[in-house]
Design a protein around this motif. Structure first.
Motif, PDB file in Angstrom:
ATOM      1  N   UNK A  20      48.605  45.688  36.809  1.00  0.00           N
ATOM      2  CA  UNK A  20      49.116  45.071  38.039  1.00  0.00           C
ATOM      3  C   UNK A  20      48.344  45.555  39.264  1.00  0.00           C
ATOM      4  N   UNK A  21      48.109  46.868  39.368  1.00  0.00           N
ATOM      5  CA  UNK A  21      47.395  47.376  40.541  1.00  0.00           C
ATOM      6  C   UNK A  21      45.959  46.878  40.563  1.00  0.00           C
ATOM      7  N   UNK A  22      45.332  46.804  39.411  1.00  0.00           N
ATOM      8  CA  UNK A  22      43.953  46.310  39.373  1.00  0.00           C
ATOM      9  C   UNK A  22      43.887  44.827  39.735  1.00  0.00           C
ATOM     10  N   UNK A  23      44.900  44.067  39.339  1.00  0.00           N
ATOM     11  CA  UNK A  23      44.965  42.664  39.765  1.00  0.00           C
ATOM     12  C   UNK A  23      45.164  42.569  41.275  1.00  0.00           C
ATOM     13  N   UNK A  24      45.989  43.471  41.810  1.00  0.00           N
ATOM     14  CA  UNK A  24      46.196  43.476  43.257  1.00  0.00           C
ATOM     15  C   UNK A  24      44.896  43.790  43.987  1.00  0.00           C
ATOM     16  N   UNK A  25      44.152  44.779  43.497  1.00  0.00           N
ATOM     17  CA  UNK A  25      42.878  45.134  44.134  1.00  0.00           C
ATOM     18  C   UNK A  25      41.893  43.968  44.101  1.00  0.00           C
ATOM     19  N   UNK A  26      41.979  43.155  43.057  1.00  0.00           N
ATOM     20  CA  UNK A  26      41.068  42.007  42.934  1.00  0.00           C
ATOM     21  C   UNK A  26      41.576  40.773  43.678  1.00  0.00           C
ATOM     22  N   UNK A  27      42.793  40.870  44.244  1.00  0.00           N
ATOM     23  CA  UNK A  27      43.349  39.727  44.958  1.00  0.00           C
ATOM     24  C   UNK A  27      43.981  38.683  44.064  1.00  0.00           C
ATOM     25  N   UNK A  28      44.253  39.047  42.801  1.00  0.00           N
ATOM     26  CA  UNK A  28      44.813  38.081  41.859  1.00  0.00           C
ATOM     27  C   UNK A  28      46.331  37.987  41.959  1.00  0.00           C
ATOM     28  N   UNK A  29      46.987  39.019  42.503  1.00  0.00           N
ATOM     29  CA  UNK A  29      48.416  38.964  42.805  1.00  0.00           C
ATOM     30  C   UNK A  29      48.626  39.533  44.198  1.00  0.00           C
ATOM     31  N   UNK A  30      49.768  39.197  44.809  1.00  0.00           N
ATOM     32  CA  UNK A  30      50.024  39.708  46.154  1.00  0.00           C
ATOM     33  C   UNK A  30      50.936  40.940  46.088  1.00  0.00           C
ATOM     34  N   UNK A  31      51.257  41.492  47.245  1.00  0.00           N
ATOM     35  CA  UNK A  31      52.027  42.727  47.304  1.00  0.00           C
ATOM     36  C   UNK A  31      53.426  42.548  46.734  1.00  0.00           C
ATOM     37  N   UNK A  32      54.052  41.409  46.980  1.00  0.00           N
ATOM     38  CA  UNK A  32      55.396  41.171  46.450  1.00  0.00           C
ATOM     39  C   UNK A  32      55.391  41.159  44.927  1.00  0.00           C
TER      40      UNK A  32
END
Length: 760
Positions: A20-32
């Protein structure tokens, strides 16, 4: 009748938080979306603890990257360079952990260091003279609120102010004592806010008090807690320690107004003696750390109950606890469906340790002898595979087997003549990016979708490509890229007798990085050549030297779950002899430079300096020397060390008798170089010139400036140029760009040195 854990794993049984965090870093998911996944993991952890019968649900132990970084952000200890990025709070947090590069802005990450004697890494809080310490966040309170909605008995944990100040870095004139009043004031504000909740216990973690403490340390600790505990609250306060004993400060702890004290009776070698001789206050609760939070073997109930009976406490003021956070062990043995049952029955991961606490509680408080007898049967049947040939080989070792000749200075002359490398030789630490296709190739082979020939053909093409790239980039000493390796320890363990392996036993190392430590189950030996074919193939592709890449015996031991029935010295020596066989095989096949990585040399160093040489370095250093003692003088031995405080063991590192040592140095601003110079370090050295754990690309000018700083303190004929660690976790684009800048900066420096020589 109370049971307690100091903390729980958080990456998820299937590494959900990592993904999840790596997807967030890549912009694939948002903070919520990231928060939703994190909340799901917290709920699952809390529910599991509740179902096990644990007395208090543990909160405050979750983190997106690191708990000490969480605390620093909670208290507004955020260096100005990160605030100036004008990011949202979460991205500011990640910028401190990973560095930041975008739109012309480039900021390095905070230093990453080992958490005491574990393989977990923390981020060093940075104080400057303008740091305004104050309560500035609310994540701690949000998690507590969520837990209390579903569970009645809840505790929360917080790293304590003394440990914060001891582990912090102070970049200005103000030091720890100058910041202590503001830190205490901020903790008081935390206490006031916690008082608004129906909190049972506040656990304040102070592991720094198991170090050797000076009189000034004791005075600072007492000042902090006399002030902090001067106001009463609705919750109780447990002062929690782990990884050692509190011999220097126990008298103060029992006098201060804590409601409970958490002591480690496993790694705390003198803990039992201390409480036995000095007693334990009847008005405090003893959180007795008797269940191993760092190793994965089943608890011996008989031994543990006998230990508990020796404690000078009543049933009313005893809590049975883990020795440290369960962060350091995997989640669930039941996930290991392919592990043999005769081995599996002896293992205990986090979920099983919750059950063991419940069993110990039932035996100690309620007299459930059936649980005791059932446990004893398991221990009566344990049989570690024995190899008499290995045992005899260890027994037959002589002092001369640990000595390489001739001495290093003479070897250095022979090696410089053999390799004829330019000034400031360039190399990398070993691994290149493990891209998606590399991981897929390994997965397909393990699933039987491709045969070994197809698997190896892919690896060979990767090696051929990276050798060519390094030649074109201008590197002097090459590596084969390690595309065949899943992990620097697991890969070697798979090729050594005596190890067993898991499928889902992941343990967090730092941030989104998780490792799957092998388990040392029997006597260790080399089953067959491990890296010879790959290394000789890579060497056949180029006229430049290609390093043979091995993991050292101390690191293999420290990054595995060790046996508890034999000494660390014996286990490490067995591993050293196995790796020695590989070293000699590489040399026989023409590999002239061999790197034996000891990234984890510092990891199991006792926390008290008085124990360093008598309880660790006395066998760790000889084990490394045994590995390379029989090679020819012209063969060059390298080693690598990273992300620990090495400054205070420089003499021991030099005593390893390697020819070249590369260090992590970039995140710590090259501070190690001063220690090398002060200790008259003889080994050639490669201080890392850029941080590979950050996604930013260092410029040529930045690296050139770092090389200049190195050369201002070390002679040019002793210096190598390299990144600070392996490149496995990075992407190819950023890696290639960074390494091209490294070579360019080195060539620029060489030209300047040559020009200065002409002028002279």
């Amino acid at each position: 009748m109370s049971t307690n854990i100091i903390g729980f794993p958080r990456i998820g049984e299937n590494r959900e938080l990592k993904r999840a965090t790596e997807k967030y870093w890549k912009g694939e998911i948002d903070q919520d979306q990231l928060n939703d996944i994190a909340d799901g993991l917290k709920d699952k952890n809390w529910q599991k603890q509740a179902e096990s019968g644990l007395t208090w649900i543990a909160t405050g132990d979750f983190s997106y990257f690191d708990n000490l970084l969480d605390l620093a952000n909670l208290l507004n200890i955020i260096p100005k360079r990160y605030k100036d990025l004008k990011l949202n709070p979460l991205d500011t947090y990640f910028a401190q952990a990973r560095g930041y590069q975008s739109e012309g802005k480039s900021v390095k990450a905070l230093p990453l260091k080992k958490w005491f004697n574990t393989n977990y890494h923390y981020l060093v809080p940075e104080f400057d003279d303008d740091t305004e310490v104050r309560l500035a966040g609310d994540t701690l309170f949000q998690d507590l609120t969520k837990a209390l909605k579903k569970h009645k008995n809840v505790k929360t944990s917080l790293i304590g102010p003394f440990t914060l100040l001891k582990l912090g870095h102070f970049s200005g004139e103000k030091q720890a004592r100058n910041f202590a009043p503001a830190v205490v004031a901020a903790y008081k504000d935390i206490f006031k806010k916690l008082n608004e909740h129906q909190l049972a216990w506040l656990q304040i973690d102070e592991p720094a008090i198991v170090f050797d403490l000076s009189d000034d340390d004791r005075a600072l600790f007492k000042e902090i807690y006399k002030d902090l505990l001067s106001e009463k609250h609705n919750f109780k306060v447990n002062l929690q320690t782990y990884f050692g004993d509190v011999r220097d400060i126990y008298d103060d702890l029992i006098e201060l107004d804590f409601d409970g004290l958490g002591l480690d009776f496993l790694e705390g070698k003198e803990s039992l003696d201390i409480v036995g001789k000095k007693g334990f206050p009847a008005d405090k609760v003893l959180f007795a750390g008797v269940l191993n939070g760092k190793n994965i073997w089943r608890n011996n109930y008989t031994a543990t109950i006998n230990l508990l009976k020796k404690l000078p406490v009543t049933e009313d003021n005893l809590v049975i606890s883990t020795s440290c956070s369960l962060l350091h062990v995997p989640y669930n043995v039941d996930n290991e469906t392919e592990l043999a049952s005769d081995i599996k029955q002896h293992l205990s991961f986090a979920y099983q340790k919750l059950n063991e606490l419940n069993d110990l509680n039932a035996i100690y408080f309620d007299g459930h002898k059936d649980k005791l007898d059932e446990n004893q049967k398991v221990f009566d049947n344990i049989q570690h595979p024995a190899d008499t040939a290995v045992q005899k080989r260890v027994q037959d070792l002589k002092d001369s087997d640990f000595v390489r000749s001739p001495e290093r200075a003479k070897r250095e002359v022979l090696q410089k003549k053999r390799f004829n490398l330019p000034e400031l030789p360039t190399t990398t630490i070993g691994s290149f990016p493990q891209t998606k296709d590399v991981r897929e190739n390994r997965s397909r082979f393990r699933k039987g979708e491709i045969n070994r020939e197809q698997y190896q053909e892919f690896i060979d093409e990767k090696i051929k490509r990276i050798i060519k790239w390094q030649e074109e980039a201008g590197f002097d000493v090459l590596v084969h890229g390690e595309y065949e390796r899943n992990d620097m320890v697991e890969y070697f363990g798979e090729n050594l007798a005596g190890f067993v392996f898991t499928k889902k036993a992941w343990v967090q190392s730092y941030g989104s990085r998780a490792v799957k430590p092998p388990i040392i189950w029997g006597d260790v030996s080399r089953k067959h050549p491990i890296s010879v074919a790959t290394s000789t193939y890579a060497q056949s592709l180029t006229d430049k030297p290609v390093k043979g890449m091995l993991t050292g015996p101390v690191t293999i031991f420290n990054w595995s779950f060790p046996r508890e029935d034999i000494s660390p010295k014996e286990s490490v020596t067995q591993i050293a002899l196995a790796i020695q066989d590989e070293v000699l095989d590489l040399e026989k096949h023409g590999i002239a430079i061999i790197q034996i990585d000891e990234a984890a040399l510092r990891e199991k160093l006792p926390l008290r300096k008085t124990d360093w040489y008598s309880q660790y370095l006395d066998w760790a250093v000889p084990a490394f020397k045994l590995v390379h003692s029989r090679v020819q003088p012209e063969t060059q031995i390298h080693t690598h060390m990273c992300y620990s405080e090495f400054n205070d063991i420089i003499p021991a590192i030099d005593a390893l008798d390697a020819d070249v040592i590369s260090f992590e140095a970039s995140r710590s601003d090259l501070s190690i170089i001063d220690e090398l110079k002060k200790n008259h370090f003889e080994t050639e050295v490669g201080p890392g010139v850029y941080d590979i754990h950050s996604p930013r690309i260092p410029s040529t000018d930045e690296i050139h400036g770092i090389i200049q700083k190195i050369l201002a303190k070390l002679p040019v004929d002793k210096v190598w140029v390299n990144p600070d660690c392996g490149l496995k976790t990075r992407g190819e684009a950023e890696t290639f760009a960074s390494l091209e800048n490294l070579v360019s900066a080195t060539k620029q420096t060489r030209a300047e040195l040559s020009e200065n020589l002409v002028k002279e």
